[in-house]
Motif scaffolding. Sequence first.
Motif, PDB file in Angstrom:
ATOM      1  N   SER A 420       0.825  -1.208   0.000  1.00  0.00           N
ATOM      2  CA  SER A 420       0.000   0.000   0.000  1.00  0.00           C
ATOM      3  C   SER A 420       0.864   1.265   0.000  1.00  0.00           C
ATOM      4  O   SER A 420       0.348   2.364  -0.157  1.00  0.00           O
ATOM      5  CB  SER A 420      -0.917   0.010   1.221  1.00  0.00           C
ATOM      6  N   LEU A 422       3.291   1.794  -2.181  1.00  0.00           N
ATOM      7  CA  LEU A 422       3.711   2.133  -3.542  1.00  0.00           C
ATOM      8  C   LEU A 422       2.462   2.554  -4.302  1.00  0.00           C
ATOM      9  O   LEU A 422       1.404   1.945  -4.146  1.00  0.00           O
ATOM     10  CB  LEU A 422       4.353   0.909  -4.213  1.00  0.00           C
ATOM     11  N   ASP A 423       2.584   3.585  -5.107  1.00  0.00           N
ATOM     12  CA  ASP A 423       1.450   4.060  -5.894  1.00  0.00           C
ATOM     13  C   ASP A 423       1.256   3.125  -7.087  1.00  0.00           C
ATOM     14  O   ASP A 423       2.113   3.042  -7.962  1.00  0.00           O
ATOM     15  CB  ASP A 423       1.724   5.488  -6.361  1.00  0.00           C
ATOM     16  N   GLY A 424       0.110   2.413  -7.076  1.00  0.00           N
ATOM     17  CA  GLY A 424      -0.136   1.400  -8.092  1.00  0.00           C
ATOM     18  C   GLY A 424      -0.268   1.941  -9.505  1.00  0.00           C
ATOM     19  O   GLY A 424      -0.246   1.181 -10.469  1.00  0.00           O
ATOM     20  N   ALA A 425      -0.408   3.251  -9.656  1.00  0.00           N
ATOM     21  CA  ALA A 425      -0.626   3.811 -10.986  1.00  0.00           C
ATOM     22  C   ALA A 425       0.682   4.167 -11.695  1.00  0.00           C
ATOM     23  O   ALA A 425       0.675   4.511 -12.865  1.00  0.00           O
ATOM     24  CB  ALA A 425      -1.514   5.043 -10.894  1.00  0.00           C
ATOM     25  N   PHE A 426       1.805   4.101 -10.962  1.00  0.00           N
ATOM     26  CA  PHE A 426       3.084   4.474 -11.571  1.00  0.00           C
ATOM     27  C   PHE A 426       4.068   3.313 -11.493  1.00  0.00           C
ATOM     28  O   PHE A 426       3.991   2.483 -10.586  1.00  0.00           O
ATOM     29  CB  PHE A 426       3.678   5.689 -10.841  1.00  0.00           C
ATOM     30  N   GLN A 431       8.703   5.996  -9.448  1.00  0.00           N
ATOM     31  CA  GLN A 431       8.562   6.384  -8.038  1.00  0.00           C
ATOM     32  C   GLN A 431       9.909   6.511  -7.338  1.00  0.00           C
ATOM     33  O   GLN A 431       9.999   7.110  -6.275  1.00  0.00           O
ATOM     34  CB  GLN A 431       7.680   5.370  -7.305  1.00  0.00           C
ATOM     35  N   TYR A 470       5.116  -2.480 -12.616  1.00  0.00           N
ATOM     36  CA  TYR A 470       4.163  -1.805 -11.741  1.00  0.00           C
ATOM     37  C   TYR A 470       4.116  -2.542 -10.404  1.00  0.00           C
ATOM     38  O   TYR A 470       4.408  -3.745 -10.354  1.00  0.00           O
ATOM     39  CB  TYR A 470       2.778  -1.786 -12.394  1.00  0.00           C
ATOM     40  N   HIS A 472       1.879  -3.918  -8.658  1.00  0.00           N
ATOM     41  CA  HIS A 472       1.115  -5.163  -8.522  1.00  0.00           C
ATOM     42  C   HIS A 472       1.824  -6.335  -9.188  1.00  0.00           C
ATOM     43  O   HIS A 472       1.374  -7.471  -9.071  1.00  0.00           O
ATOM     44  CB  HIS A 472      -0.300  -4.990  -9.077  1.00  0.00           C
ATOM     45  N   VAL A 482      12.202  -2.476  -2.477  1.00  0.00           N
ATOM     46  CA  VAL A 482      12.097  -1.256  -3.292  1.00  0.00           C
ATOM     47  C   VAL A 482      11.927  -0.037  -2.386  1.00  0.00           C
ATOM     48  O   VAL A 482      12.557   1.010  -2.586  1.00  0.00           O
ATOM     49  CB  VAL A 482      10.912  -1.369  -4.273  1.00  0.00           C
TER      50      VAL A 482
ATOM     51  N   ASP B 210      -1.518   5.157   2.082  1.00  0.00           N
ATOM     52  CA  ASP B 210      -0.180   5.117   2.671  1.00  0.00           C
ATOM     53  C   ASP B 210       0.882   5.706   1.737  1.00  0.00           C
ATOM     54  O   ASP B 210       1.828   6.341   2.192  1.00  0.00           O
ATOM     55  CB  ASP B 210       0.192   3.669   2.999  1.00  0.00           C
ATOM     56  N   TYR B 211       0.716   5.468   0.424  1.00  0.00           N
ATOM     57  CA  TYR B 211       1.791   5.908  -0.463  1.00  0.00           C
ATOM     58  C   TYR B 211       1.948   7.430  -0.492  1.00  0.00           C
ATOM     59  O   TYR B 211       3.015   7.943  -0.822  1.00  0.00           O
ATOM     60  CB  TYR B 211       1.632   5.348  -1.881  1.00  0.00           C
ATOM     61  N   ARG B 232      -4.218  11.227 -10.318  1.00  0.00           N
ATOM     62  CA  ARG B 232      -4.259  10.081 -11.227  1.00  0.00           C
ATOM     63  C   ARG B 232      -5.051   8.933 -10.615  1.00  0.00           C
ATOM     64  O   ARG B 232      -5.799   8.256 -11.291  1.00  0.00           O
ATOM     65  CB  ARG B 232      -2.834   9.634 -11.530  1.00  0.00           C
ATOM     66  N   LEU B 306      -4.835   5.555 -17.166  1.00  0.00           N
ATOM     67  CA  LEU B 306      -4.610   6.028 -15.799  1.00  0.00           C
ATOM     68  C   LEU B 306      -4.176   4.908 -14.873  1.00  0.00           C
ATOM     69  O   LEU B 306      -3.326   5.084 -14.021  1.00  0.00           O
ATOM     70  CB  LEU B 306      -5.905   6.641 -15.241  1.00  0.00           C
ATOM     71  N   PRO B 308      -2.886   1.012 -14.501  1.00  0.00           N
ATOM     72  CA  PRO B 308      -2.354  -0.160 -15.191  1.00  0.00           C
ATOM     73  C   PRO B 308      -3.107  -1.444 -14.872  1.00  0.00           C
ATOM     74  O   PRO B 308      -3.107  -2.361 -15.675  1.00  0.00           O
ATOM     75  CB  PRO B 308      -0.912  -0.244 -14.682  1.00  0.00           C
TER      76      PRO B 308
END
Lengths: 595, 313
Positions: A420, A422-426, A431, A470, A472, A482, B210-211, B232, B306, B308
């Motif tokens: 949680s 790490l931003d899953g969209a990038f 990051q 990514y 996930h 990481v 959290d991120y 995003r 937006l 993945p």
Amino acid sequence: MTELTTPIAPAAARVSLLRRLLRNPVGVVSLAFLAIVGLVAVIGSALAPYDPNLASLQLVLAPPSPDHILGADSAGRDVLSRLLAATQISIAAALLGLVVALVVGVTAGLIAGYYGGWFDQVSSWFTGLVMALPGIVVLLAARAVVGPSVWYSMLIFGVLLSPAYFRLVYAAVTAVKNELYVDAARVSGLSDLRIIARHILSVVRAPVIIQSAIIAGIAIAIQSGLEFLGLGDMSVPTWGSMLNDGFSNIYKAPLLMLWPSLAIGLTCMALVLLANAMRDELERSVRPVGRRRRRAAAVVAEERPAVVVHADDAKTRTGEVLLSVRDLVVGYDKPDGSLTRVVRGVSLDIRRGEVHGLIGESGSGKTQTAFAVLGLLPAGGRVVSGSIGFDGLELAGAGEKVYRGVRGSRIAYVPQEPMSNLDGAFTIGSQLVEPMRLTLGISKAEAKERALGLLERVGIPNPKRTFAAYPHEISGGMAQRVLIAGAVSCDPELLIADEPTTALDVTVQAEVLDLVRDLQEERQMGLLLVTHNFGVVADLCDRVSVMQSGLIVETGPVRSIFAHAEHPYTQSLLDAILEDGPARGALAGTPEVAR
Amino acid sequence: MLQFILRRLLSGVVLVFVITVVAFSLLYAGGGDIARRILGQNATQDIVDRKAAELGLTRPLWEQYGDWFSHAVTGDFGRSWFTGQLVMNGVSSRLAVTLSIVIGATLLAAIVSVFLGVLAAVRGGAVDRVVQVGSVLGFAIPGFLIALGLVIVFAINLKWFKATGYIPITTSFAGWLTSVTLPIIALSIGVIATVAQQVRGSVIDALERDYVRTLRSRGLSMRRVVAKHVLRNAGGPALAVLAVQFVGLLSGAVIVEQIFALPGLGQMAVQATSSADIPIVMGLVTVMAVIVVIVNLAIDLAQAALNPKVRLS
């Protein structure tokens, strides 16, 4: 159609919604207005001074006069009489649409949600179909077939609106269906019908009522819209047809538009405000108190017992103090203006290159202490008093300007839960690169090279692939590596690690701890290690502070504390890891309130 | 990714097909009654029967549909029963008008609601309350009342804009802009109210992740984390709501075109239904369904860009 969302409240809403609504000012005003509209709808035509369809050539577009208080329309009909009669028809038409939507949507939702199977498939598919077509276009097409009729239009519109109920009921039923108490009811031989009536309808009742207020508003708006377009039956007085008449004569008698506009606008607004007020009241009654303060140790009394301090031994590091926390108090403001203190006067020092363990059970305030140092307390939290000295800087209550030069570059953070954080969209690479470019001011290529080196350093087998992946797509252990790489990427002097291994598999835990220790030694970073595990402390730390209920109860060099812990709480924590220790009882001396 | 697009495209094609089948059955089920409605109550049964046969209404429904469908796939939706004009010609000359205001309103709503939603979520306090109250009002007041209000204030009283009529963008960009500004604002207010609420909710949600804390611990400013990461992540749910709202916009366009006298698809639909000109109604339903499917596909693609994870599902 319009997307409508209503929170599904647990069946707790036993206290009459109406009674609570009567204490909400917006709710009272809306209800009162709707009651008047309802009354006019029932007895309005009896109150009308003239026949609403009585036309008079002398009165065409007559201004307001004592005989005709609101004047007359383009056909010389009394506006007040028409308005009263129109209320009846407009409300009845909206109710028809509402009832059809309610019956179709709730029934289908119950059956599809409770029994599933083919009916579920078909109705979900039908819902998708209906939502893909603009409602007015469907009504126009229907009009081409059945001719102008308010009632047919609202019948069809009811079906078009039914998905709003369907989805609400469907979601509630599928959520409740497999609850234990429903299973129990089934096992005890209750018929499906009784189960639905008793356990399921009670859950959806409140959201359905709220939804109905919104749907009624939409029905009135659409019905008036159609009549306004001149697509209704023009012989019947409705708000929409009156508006149509007013709009055609907008230059000659602008007031004509005012009355039906007010009737439509105010009624729709009252319905939506009523729905909002009901939702507010429901949410207020089900909102658990202090849910967000899960980790907060609320202690009423302000006693502050003496801290057991162990003297430094020969092997303890004696260097320059990097972080010096003194009498730190962290609190959360409650809505009633009082303050919940979760950290109640913590003092600790970390020297350069020293590993300081902060140990205690959940809710003892250790994570809150760490967040306070980083200046990243959750919303509502703040440093109430005390000081946080970091290499000559005062961080307690410091603004973003001070922290900008500290976070990342001088103090870094390794979180507890890898995924949680790490931003899953990038991608992982972006990051890592983004903070380095900002903090170190290096080029993108340079940052990428550095990131690949770091990934390799933290033991990632294929750095290039992970860089492009990514979050996930990698495992929890990899994600934690990481995050560690990210934390040390800008060469911090102090690392704050908040239970860095708790969320990982046991096999991975030791590897990650080794990595943290190696990096710490290699870079001579100060390390504040938050944990609830004395085993981790024994492995890594030079010094340890034991926290309980927002206070440090015992502190000193690790060896000294392991050798002769004095505080009963420390002893019970130690007992918990000693295999041959005495039987584990309840942790000693934990105040009841903290549990 | 290609598979994802193809699957969405296929489900869209199936949806359009089913809609045409349902619409056709309902519209043409009347059979002989349709001829009666065209000719009026005074026509003799003989003439009505002849008219029905002439229009092919006496054939079995599936045969009529097959005929319609085989032409429709080539872009031929038949001719108007009253004017004899090709349906497709009428549609294509009006499409630009409707798309101008509907797409304009979608873009305006997207920009304004993201701005308001983020502002309310990040600032909180008084700003949040103002946005909340504004959203409730914008959602509650029917769009056509807002449109009427705009006409009265800005076109009739202040005379800033033309009250009615449409100027094609090819004739004059400035003219086009003045002719579509009020309709676009009228259409977008309801959408802004709904989408801003959604943006506010998902931004608040994303801010608690959290991120966000971890990124800030690396030295990123709050502004940067919100602009890049929070937006995003909050974009997905907001786009989903916008997709549903788009269908509502087409409904709204029908009424707004009438108020501003814009010669768009909505106006065409109103005229065609008043005269029971079934081929036009059928053509319009199909075109609207295609527009909805295309927009949904575009929004699905934006979602995939937006997030993945969407690409995998």
